[in-house]
Design a protein around this motif. Structure first.
Motif, short mmCIF file in Angstrom:
data_model
loop_
_atom_site.label_atom_id
_atom_site.label_comp_id
_atom_site.label_asym_id
_atom_site.label_seq_id
_atom_site.Cartn_x
_atom_site.Cartn_y
_atom_site.Cartn_z
N LEU A 143 48.97 66.14 84.21
CA LEU A 143 48.24 67.42 83.80
C LEU A 143 47.98 67.44 82.32
O LEU A 143 48.43 67.15 81.17
CB LEU A 143 49.07 68.83 84.04
N VAL A 144 46.14 67.62 82.29
CA VAL A 144 45.81 67.62 80.41
C VAL A 144 45.78 69.25 80.67
O VAL A 144 45.25 69.41 79.41
CB VAL A 144 44.41 66.72 80.53
N ASN A 145 45.10 69.87 81.10
CA ASN A 145 44.95 71.08 81.45
C ASN A 145 46.40 71.92 80.13
O ASN A 145 47.47 72.16 81.11
CB ASN A 145 44.66 72.56 82.42
N PRO A 146 46.03 72.75 79.16
CA PRO A 146 47.45 72.95 78.75
C PRO A 146 48.29 74.12 79.13
O PRO A 146 49.24 74.30 79.20
CB PRO A 146 46.94 73.62 76.80
N ASP A 147 47.40 75.04 79.95
CA ASP A 147 47.77 76.51 80.61
C ASP A 147 49.07 75.87 81.40
O ASP A 147 49.82 75.86 81.75
CB ASP A 147 47.30 76.84 81.11
N THR A 148 48.21 75.49 82.49
CA THR A 148 49.07 74.23 83.60
C THR A 148 50.68 73.60 82.99
O THR A 148 51.22 74.03 83.56
CB THR A 148 47.96 73.76 84.52
N ARG A 149 49.62 73.28 82.59
CA ARG A 149 51.41 72.02 82.03
C ARG A 149 51.94 72.46 81.54
O ARG A 149 53.52 72.82 81.58
CB ARG A 149 50.79 71.09 80.70
N ALA A 150 51.97 73.68 81.08
CA ALA A 150 53.02 75.06 80.16
C ALA A 150 53.42 75.54 81.28
O ALA A 150 54.87 75.88 81.16
CB ALA A 150 52.55 75.75 78.47
N ARG A 151 52.97 76.16 82.08
CA ARG A 151 53.40 76.91 83.53
C ARG A 151 54.80 75.25 83.50
O ARG A 151 55.40 75.76 84.65
CB ARG A 151 52.28 77.18 84.30
N LEU A 152 54.33 74.42 84.30
CA LEU A 152 54.77 73.18 84.64
C LEU A 152 55.88 73.01 84.13
O LEU A 152 57.50 73.24 84.70
CB LEU A 152 54.09 71.78 85.39
N GLU A 153 55.90 72.39 82.94
CA GLU A 153 57.23 72.92 82.03
C GLU A 153 58.26 73.88 82.21
O GLU A 153 59.65 73.27 81.90
CB GLU A 153 56.62 72.16 80.57
N GLU A 154 57.73 75.52 81.74
CA GLU A 154 58.55 76.78 82.17
C GLU A 154 59.49 76.55 83.35
O GLU A 154 60.40 76.29 83.29
CB GLU A 154 57.68 77.45 81.90
N VAL A 155 59.05 76.07 84.57
CA VAL A 155 59.71 76.04 85.75
C VAL A 155 60.52 74.92 85.95
O VAL A 155 61.38 74.97 86.40
CB VAL A 155 58.10 75.94 86.69
N CYS A 156 60.15 74.13 85.76
CA CYS A 156 60.95 72.79 85.48
C CYS A 156 61.96 72.74 84.46
O CYS A 156 63.39 72.77 84.38
CB CYS A 156 60.10 71.49 85.27
N ALA A 157 61.80 73.43 83.37
CA ALA A 157 63.13 73.77 82.24
C ALA A 157 64.35 75.07 83.47
O ALA A 157 65.18 75.04 83.41
CB ALA A 157 62.66 74.46 81.10
N GLN A 158 63.73 75.97 83.42
CA GLN A 158 64.46 77.12 84.54
C GLN A 158 64.80 76.72 85.86
O GLN A 158 65.97 76.75 85.89
CB GLN A 158 63.45 78.51 85.30
N GLN A 159 64.90 75.76 86.31
CA GLN A 159 65.46 75.39 87.15
C GLN A 159 66.40 73.46 86.93
O GLN A 159 66.65 72.90 87.73
CB GLN A 159 64.26 74.50 88.25
N GLY A 160 65.50 73.31 86.27
CA GLY A 160 66.70 72.20 85.43
C GLY A 160 66.32 71.17 85.82
O GLY A 160 66.83 69.91 85.97
N LEU A 161 64.92 70.77 85.85
CA LEU A 161 64.55 69.47 86.73
C LEU A 161 63.76 68.42 85.64
O LEU A 161 63.44 69.20 84.99
CB LEU A 161 63.59 70.38 87.63
N PRO A 162 64.16 67.40 85.13
CA PRO A 162 63.25 66.49 84.55
C PRO A 162 62.09 66.99 85.23
O PRO A 162 61.78 65.96 85.94
CB PRO A 162 63.90 65.37 84.80
N ALA A 163 60.89 66.53 83.42
CA ALA A 163 59.90 66.23 83.76
C ALA A 163 59.31 65.66 82.68
O ALA A 163 59.53 65.88 81.96
CB ALA A 163 59.35 67.48 83.28
N VAL A 164 58.19 64.72 83.44
CA VAL A 164 58.61 63.28 82.40
C VAL A 164 56.69 63.55 82.32
O VAL A 164 55.36 63.00 83.06
CB VAL A 164 58.58 62.20 82.98
N PRO A 165 55.80 63.59 81.43
CA PRO A 165 53.89 63.17 80.91
C PRO A 165 53.79 61.81 80.97
O PRO A 165 54.19 61.61 79.55
CB PRO A 165 53.60 64.48 79.92
N ILE A 166 53.89 60.89 81.81
CA ILE A 166 53.60 59.79 81.89
C ILE A 166 52.95 58.76 81.12
O ILE A 166 52.39 58.11 80.55
CB ILE A 166 53.89 59.43 82.54
#
Length: 292
Positions: free
Chosen positions: A78-101
């Motif tokens: 995801l290159v859109n900074p807002d969309t990406r930031a929201r995904l990373e926020e959700v993953c952090a809250q749920q304890g999910l590993p998120a990898v920007p490959i």
């Protein structure tokens, strides 16, 4: 009194993992990378959740419940900074590993090229000149399969030659999807190829060969799938050996590069073809025999 030893339990390995793939484009690149990585692991039960064309926070919010209901590894491009930031926020809250490959590759390219990457979603799939060249390559390759259209072979980038069932057609189609114009021709002892094959200037002619024993097995399976008699000259051990030897002599006599496809997948064969082709392009000289 006996002493009871308690074994400490090791980390529990899940029976199944969920793999979420989020892309702001078609997701083709993401799927390919995930597939390549998963191939390094055996006996895996992976439930893939594919989310293409995620280009807004609103779209992402519709996916969030699925991430929460099926926690697992999240891979994203995801290159859109807002969309990406929201995904990373959700993953952090749920304890999910998120990898920007693609991050490490992009950063390395930025450093090497001395410029910043353009943050445009789906940029690699833009219908530019390269896209239309790939479409043209696919059309050319399909129209020049199995020895058809030899009058136009000079327009090809690559010509593959080999006996029947030596993976010429699937390799040609794979290469076409990479943008190469490919023609292929079956080599038959009783039916010599057109003279044009020996006088080509632009295309690189590459011979595909394989172990006779393996070829017999492939041909017999082919005949059985067609409900035809497997005991024919087409799948006869001695006849097949003679065919393969005939093809190898032709490759050697004409100085064509040769690839043994016996233990290669289509992808591996195509990679070997591309390497040979690129080496010739870099040399800028006529091809020579180079078995690999």
């Amino acid at each position: 009194m006996p002493v009871l030893l308690h074994r400490q339990a090791g980390p529990q390995i899940p029976d199944r993992i969920h793999l979420h793939l989020l892309s702001d484009s078609t997701g083709e690149t993401l799927e390919m990378l995930a597939k390549a990585a998963l191939a390094q692991f055996e006996d895996t039960d992976v439930m893939r959740h594919f989310w293409p064309m995620v280009r807004s926070k609103q779209h992402l919010e519709r996916i969030v419940p699925e991430l929460k209901a099926n926690p697992g590894l999240v891979l994203f491009t995801l290159v859109n900074p807002d969309t990406r930031a929201r995904l990373e926020e959700v993953c952090a809250q749920q304890g999910l590993p998120a990898v920007p490959i693609l991050d490490h590759v992009t950063a390395a390219l930025e450093k090497a090229l001395g410029q910043e990457a353009h943050g445009r979603p789906g940029r690699q799939h833009t219908m530019d000149k390269a896209y239309f060249e790939r479409v043209e390559a696919i059309q050319f390759t399909i129209a020049h399969d199995d020895g058809v259209g030899w009058e136009n072979w000079e327009e090809a980038d690559i010509v593959l030659a080999g006996v029947s069932r030596s993976s010429k057609t699937p390799t040609s189609i794979y290469l076409a999807n990479r943008g190469y114009k490919v023609a292929n021709i079956p080599l038959v002892v009783e039916s010599p190829p057109p003279p044009a094959l020996y006088s080509l200037k632009n295309p690189m002619v590459i011979g595909l060969t394989t172990a006779p024993e393996r070829l017999v097995q492939i041909r017999r399976n082919r005949l059985l799938s067609l409900n035809e008699q497997a005991q024919t000259d087409y799948a006869d051990q001695e006849k097949v050996k003679s065919e393969v030897a005939f093809a190898r002599r032709m490759f050697a006599d004409n100085g064509w590069a040769v690839i043994d496809v016996t233990r290669r997948s289509i992808e591996e064969t195509a990679a070997a073809v591309i390497r040979l082709y690129n080496e010739r392009e870099m040399r800028g000289t006529s091809q020579g025999a180079k078995p690999i």
